[in-house]
Scaffold this motif. Structure first.
Motif, mmCIF file in Angstrom:
data_model
loop_
_atom_site.group_PDB
_atom_site.id
_atom_site.type_symbol
_atom_site.label_atom_id
_atom_site.label_comp_id
_atom_site.label_asym_id
_atom_site.label_seq_id
_atom_site.Cartn_x
_atom_site.Cartn_y
_atom_site.Cartn_z
ATOM 1 N N ASP A 63 -20.109 -19.369 18.020
ATOM 2 C CA ASP A 63 -19.972 -18.050 18.639
ATOM 3 C C ASP A 63 -18.580 -17.479 18.367
ATOM 4 O O ASP A 63 -17.663 -18.196 18.015
ATOM 5 C CB ASP A 63 -20.244 -18.128 20.135
ATOM 6 N N LEU A 64 -18.454 -16.163 18.545
ATOM 7 C CA LEU A 64 -17.159 -15.522 18.352
ATOM 8 C C LEU A 64 -16.264 -15.862 19.524
ATOM 9 O O LEU A 64 -16.617 -15.638 20.672
ATOM 10 C CB LEU A 64 -17.320 -14.010 18.242
ATOM 11 N N GLY A 65 -15.122 -16.371 19.232
ATOM 12 C CA GLY A 65 -14.178 -16.727 20.279
ATOM 13 C C GLY A 65 -13.129 -15.652 20.453
ATOM 14 O O GLY A 65 -13.187 -14.578 19.849
ATOM 15 N N PRO A 66 -12.164 -15.932 21.290
ATOM 16 C CA PRO A 66 -11.113 -14.949 21.550
ATOM 17 C C PRO A 66 -10.305 -14.596 20.310
ATOM 18 O O PRO A 66 -9.817 -13.478 20.184
ATOM 19 C CB PRO A 66 -10.250 -15.604 22.619
ATOM 20 N N ALA A 67 -10.163 -15.527 19.379
ATOM 21 C CA ALA A 67 -9.405 -15.241 18.162
ATOM 22 C C ALA A 67 -10.107 -14.182 17.311
ATOM 23 O O ALA A 67 -9.448 -13.311 16.736
ATOM 24 C CB ALA A 67 -9.203 -16.512 17.348
ATOM 25 N N ALA A 68 -11.417 -14.226 17.259
ATOM 26 C CA ALA A 68 -12.156 -13.230 16.482
ATOM 27 C C ALA A 68 -12.026 -11.851 17.119
ATOM 28 O O ALA A 68 -11.802 -10.853 16.417
ATOM 29 C CB ALA A 68 -13.627 -13.629 16.378
ATOM 30 N N PHE A 69 -12.113 -11.795 18.434
ATOM 31 C CA PHE A 69 -11.963 -10.508 19.120
ATOM 32 C C PHE A 69 -10.534 -9.977 18.993
ATOM 33 O O PHE A 69 -10.327 -8.773 18.824
ATOM 34 C CB PHE A 69 -12.374 -10.619 20.585
#
Length: 68
Positions: free
Chosen positions: A9-15
């Motif tokens: 899943d997309l984590g905080p780094a991706a956001f």
């Protein structure tokens, strides 16, 4: 399987990286501050590289604990 090395899943780094790209585009085109836009545009690579390092370190720790 939350918290494991196989999370996709997309984590905080991706956001944070997506937000950084948006901020860079804002500075570059809307505020017409090209230098700041280019500077902020370098952040996503750094954020994602650091996240990849942390993920690899997590995988290494898991492999070491399985070997024991």
């Amino acid at each position: 399987m939350s918290g494991s090395a196989t999370d996709t899943d997309l984590g905080p780094a991706a956001f944070a990286s997506i937000g950084s790209v948006a901020l860079a585009l804002y500075f570059y085109y809307v505020r017409d501050d090209k230098q700041r836009g280019q500077f902020v545009g370098l952040w996503p690579a750094t954020i994602l590289a650091f996240a990849a390092y942390l993920q690899l370190d997590n995988i290494r720790s898991l492999m070491e604990s399985d070997a024991e």
